[in-house]
Design a protein around this motif. Structure first.
Motif, PDB file in Angstrom:
ATOM      1  N   ARG A   1      48.516 -17.638  37.611  1.00  0.00           N
ATOM      2  CA  ARG A   1      48.250 -16.268  37.198  1.00  0.00           C
ATOM      3  C   ARG A   1      47.838 -16.199  35.735  1.00  0.00           C
ATOM      4  NH1 ARG A   1      52.237 -16.353  40.865  1.00  0.00           N
ATOM      5  NH2 ARG A   1      52.194 -14.825  42.546  1.00  0.00           N
ATOM      6  N   GLY A   2      47.211 -15.076  35.388  1.00  0.00           N
ATOM      7  CA  GLY A   2      46.802 -14.859  34.010  1.00  0.00           C
ATOM      8  C   GLY A   2      47.092 -13.436  33.583  1.00  0.00           C
ATOM      9  N   ILE A   3      46.583 -13.066  32.414  1.00  0.00           N
ATOM     10  CA  ILE A   3      46.774 -11.719  31.866  1.00  0.00           C
ATOM     11  C   ILE A   3      45.439 -10.995  31.886  1.00  0.00           C
ATOM     12  CG2 ILE A   3      47.429 -10.374  29.832  1.00  0.00           C
ATOM     13  CD1 ILE A   3      49.252 -12.646  29.004  1.00  0.00           C
ATOM     14  N   GLU A   4      45.413  -9.834  32.527  1.00  0.00           N
ATOM     15  CA  GLU A   4      44.186  -9.047  32.580  1.00  0.00           C
ATOM     16  C   GLU A   4      43.906  -8.411  31.226  1.00  0.00           C
ATOM     17  OE1 GLU A   4      44.544  -6.234  35.714  1.00  0.00           O
ATOM     18  OE2 GLU A   4      44.494  -7.731  37.322  1.00  0.00           O
ATOM     19  N   ASN A   5      42.638  -8.078  31.002  1.00  0.00           N
ATOM     20  CA  ASN A   5      42.197  -7.422  29.759  1.00  0.00           C
ATOM     21  C   ASN A   5      42.514  -8.262  28.520  1.00  0.00           C
ATOM     22  OD1 ASN A   5      43.558  -4.699  31.470  1.00  0.00           O
ATOM     23  ND2 ASN A   5      41.364  -4.966  31.210  1.00  0.00           N
ATOM     24  N   LEU A   6      42.360  -9.567  28.672  1.00  0.00           N
ATOM     25  CA  LEU A   6      42.563 -10.482  27.548  1.00  0.00           C
ATOM     26  C   LEU A   6      41.502 -11.568  27.610  1.00  0.00           C
ATOM     27  CD1 LEU A   6      44.226 -11.804  25.204  1.00  0.00           C
ATOM     28  CD2 LEU A   6      45.527 -12.992  26.992  1.00  0.00           C
ATOM     29  N   GLU A   7      40.882 -11.835  26.459  1.00  0.00           N
ATOM     30  CA  GLU A   7      39.907 -12.918  26.372  1.00  0.00           C
ATOM     31  C   GLU A   7      40.391 -13.954  25.365  1.00  0.00           C
ATOM     32  OE1 GLU A   7      35.184 -13.881  25.441  1.00  0.00           O
ATOM     33  OE2 GLU A   7      35.969 -11.856  25.119  1.00  0.00           O
ATOM     34  N   LEU A   8      40.711 -15.130  25.863  1.00  0.00           N
ATOM     35  CA  LEU A   8      41.076 -16.235  24.981  1.00  0.00           C
ATOM     36  C   LEU A   8      39.815 -16.954  24.527  1.00  0.00           C
ATOM     37  CD1 LEU A   8      44.183 -17.815  26.783  1.00  0.00           C
ATOM     38  CD2 LEU A   8      44.169 -16.305  24.799  1.00  0.00           C
ATOM     39  N   TRP A   9      39.835 -17.422  23.304  1.00  0.00           N
ATOM     40  CA  TRP A   9      38.720 -18.173  22.742  1.00  0.00           C
ATOM     41  C   TRP A   9      39.039 -19.651  22.870  1.00  0.00           C
ATOM     42  CZ3 TRP A   9      34.462 -15.967  22.817  1.00  0.00           C
ATOM     43  CH2 TRP A   9      33.372 -16.337  22.016  1.00  0.00           C
ATOM     44  N   GLY A  10      38.265 -20.489  22.213  1.00  0.00           N
ATOM     45  CA  GLY A  10      38.507 -21.923  22.265  1.00  0.00           C
ATOM     46  C   GLY A  10      37.266 -22.696  22.654  1.00  0.00           C
ATOM     47  N   SER A  11      37.333 -23.996  22.513  1.00  0.00           N
ATOM     48  CA  SER A  11      36.200 -24.857  22.850  1.00  0.00           C
ATOM     49  C   SER A  11      36.012 -24.919  24.359  1.00  0.00           C
ATOM     50  CB  SER A  11      36.431 -26.275  22.305  1.00  0.00           C
ATOM     51  OG  SER A  11      36.611 -26.257  20.894  1.00  0.00           O
ATOM     52  N   ALA A  12      34.768 -24.711  24.811  1.00  0.00           N
ATOM     53  CA  ALA A  12      34.478 -24.675  26.245  1.00  0.00           C
ATOM     54  C   ALA A  12      34.433 -26.085  26.834  1.00  0.00           C
ATOM     55  CB  ALA A  12      33.168 -23.956  26.500  1.00  0.00           C
ATOM     56  N   VAL A  13      35.153 -26.258  27.933  1.00  0.00           N
ATOM     57  CA  VAL A  13      35.107 -27.494  28.703  1.00  0.00           C
ATOM     58  C   VAL A  13      34.129 -27.335  29.861  1.00  0.00           C
ATOM     59  CG1 VAL A  13      36.456 -29.105  30.101  1.00  0.00           C
ATOM     60  CG2 VAL A  13      37.485 -28.049  28.085  1.00  0.00           C
ATOM     61  N   LYS A  14      34.137 -26.151  30.468  1.00  0.00           N
ATOM     62  CA  LYS A  14      33.186 -25.774  31.509  1.00  0.00           C
ATOM     63  C   LYS A  14      32.593 -24.417  31.139  1.00  0.00           C
ATOM     64  CE  LYS A  14      33.417 -28.880  34.951  1.00  0.00           C
ATOM     65  NZ  LYS A  14      32.246 -29.525  35.597  1.00  0.00           N
ATOM     66  N   TRP A  15      31.254 -24.317  31.202  1.00  0.00           N
ATOM     67  CA  TRP A  15      30.577 -23.082  30.848  1.00  0.00           C
ATOM     68  C   TRP A  15      30.546 -22.149  32.051  1.00  0.00           C
ATOM     69  CZ3 TRP A  15      28.174 -21.912  26.031  1.00  0.00           C
ATOM     70  CH2 TRP A  15      28.341 -22.911  25.068  1.00  0.00           C
ATOM     71  N   GLY A  16      31.059 -20.940  31.864  1.00  0.00           N
ATOM     72  CA  GLY A  16      31.159 -19.994  32.957  1.00  0.00           C
ATOM     73  C   GLY A  16      29.843 -19.544  33.532  1.00  0.00           C
ATOM     74  N   THR A  17      28.790 -19.610  32.748  1.00  0.00           N
ATOM     75  CA  THR A  17      27.485 -19.184  33.265  1.00  0.00           C
ATOM     76  C   THR A  17      27.029 -20.057  34.424  1.00  0.00           C
ATOM     77  OG1 THR A  17      26.469 -20.522  31.518  1.00  0.00           O
ATOM     78  CG2 THR A  17      26.715 -18.155  31.100  1.00  0.00           C
ATOM     79  N   GLU A  18      27.551 -21.269  34.484  1.00  0.00           N
ATOM     80  CA  GLU A  18      27.172 -22.197  35.552  1.00  0.00           C
ATOM     81  C   GLU A  18      28.366 -22.602  36.416  1.00  0.00           C
ATOM     82  OE1 GLU A  18      25.519 -25.427  33.412  1.00  0.00           O
ATOM     83  OE2 GLU A  18      23.786 -24.306  32.664  1.00  0.00           O
ATOM     84  N   PHE A  19      29.485 -21.907  36.226  1.00  0.00           N
ATOM     85  CA  PHE A  19      30.726 -22.293  36.894  1.00  0.00           C
ATOM     86  C   PHE A  19      31.425 -21.022  37.354  1.00  0.00           C
ATOM     87  CE2 PHE A  19      35.077 -24.242  36.798  1.00  0.00           C
ATOM     88  CZ  PHE A  19      34.807 -25.315  37.640  1.00  0.00           C
TER      89      PHE A  19
END
Length: 345
Positions: A68-86
């Motif tokens: 599970r995670g927390i809604e309405n929250l965006e964590l930053w950090g170095s990308a391991v997998k890019w969401g645009t292609e994942f």
């Protein structure tokens, strides 16, 4: 009679042809349905055979299947997998993909945080994007933004030897393995306490031994009473001068020996010294004490107490509360034997 045999020959072949056509049709329908309803992680090339499905070794039986995670929250950090292609269909699948990169025992997790956009209308073309990330500091994750306007859901994944905080007392340090995948809001609160670098007013005030109802491993003894005593130490995690916001009820695995859970919505909490299956899933479990530190919790139950009654329940209250402090723990990845390796960063 002879003509009837000759007349049935075409009928037999027609029946066989129809049966063959039916089998072919069923096969085609099966192939279509298999493709149409195949989980998205299959098409994205992830091998889930190595996924950590049971974290019992880390959490002593608590919450192994959580994600599970927390809604309405965006964590930053170095990308391991890019969401645009994942992309995935649910936040749980995104979380599982991160856990899949955190299965080794001989090094840090390749992924320790994930960010997912799951509101189809609000996300638009970003719907389904799953960003797998790596934090510089897992106990102080980098937050980009939070609030109702944020369309992202974010979560943390702690590998073996990671996500451990210390509840320091005059009797020793209780090393607590946090469970963000089961109780992300609760763990977020604990991480906020770490940022304060103090917990003035935090303390244990109730202590009850296992008595004769549970053995040393926390198992209930047949035909014995379920309490009192209840086999727990209870305290408060609310620093003086701070405003506590009630925490939502989160995943509630069965209370086991070592479970760290909230009483209601907090800030009162307890550490269980026994397996309390009779409590079912009434409490939010947000961590577990490392087994080698349970002796410290047991030691607190040996301190002088006085009897009291709370809502018609007999309890044992410490004559002198035991203060506790939250501290960061220096650990080597994969190392759970921390008694002689703890310290402040």
């Amino acid at each position: 009679m002879g003509r009837r045999a000759i007349d049935s020959e075409p009928s037999k072949w027609v029946t066989m042809i129809l049966l063959l056509m039916g089998l072919v049709s069923c096969s085609l329908v099966y192939m279509f349905m298999s493709v149409a309803f195949r989980p998205s992680y299959v098409s994205s090339g992830l091998d889930l055979d190595g996924l950590v499905k049971d974290e019992g070794e880390l959490s002593e039986g608590n919450g192994g299947g959580c994600c599970r995670g927390i809604e309405n929250l965006e964590l930053w950090g170095s990308a391991v997998k890019w969401g645009t292609e994942f992309k995935f269909n649910t936040s749980e699948e995104c979380c599982q993909a991160c856990k899949n990169l955190c299965t080794g025992n001989d090094g840090p997790c390749l992924c320790d945080s994930w960010v997912f956009c799951g509101n189809r209308e609000a996300c638009g073309p970003k719907f389904g994007e799953c960003w797998l990330k790596k934090q510089k500091d897992t106990l102080a994750p980098e937050r980009q933004e939070a609030g109702k306007s944020v369309t992202w859901t974010s979560g943390l994944v702690f590998g073996k030897g990671e996500g451990i905080v210390g509840f320091e007392t005059e009797h020793g340090i209780l090393h607590i393995k946090l469970l963000p995948e089961c109780a992300p809001h609760s763990v977020n609160y604990i991480l906020q306490l770490l940022e304060l670098r103090h917990c003035a007013g935090c303390h244990f005030y109730r202590a009850e031994s296992r008595g004769e109802s549970w053995d040393s491993e926390g198992n209930h003894i047949k035909d014995a009473s379920l309490g009192p005593p209840y086999g727990l130490v209870q305290g408060l995690l609310e620093p003086r001068g701070t405003i506590f916001n009630k925490l939502p009820k989160e995943d509630c695995p069965t209370i086991r020996r070592g479970s760290v859970a909230w009483v209601g919505s907090g800030p009162e909490f307890f550490i269980s010294l026994a397996n309390h299956g009779e409590w079912r899933k009434a409490y939010t479990v947000f961590g577990t004490v490392l087994p080698e530190d349970m002796a410290i919790a047991e030691k607190i139950t040996e301190l002088p107490t006085k009897a009291d009654v709370w809502n018609n329940i007999n309890v044992s209250v410490l004559e002198k509360p035991v203060p506790l402090w939250l501290k960061r723990i220096k650990t080597s990845s994969g190392d759970l034997n921390l008694n002689e390796k703890s310290g402040s960063k």
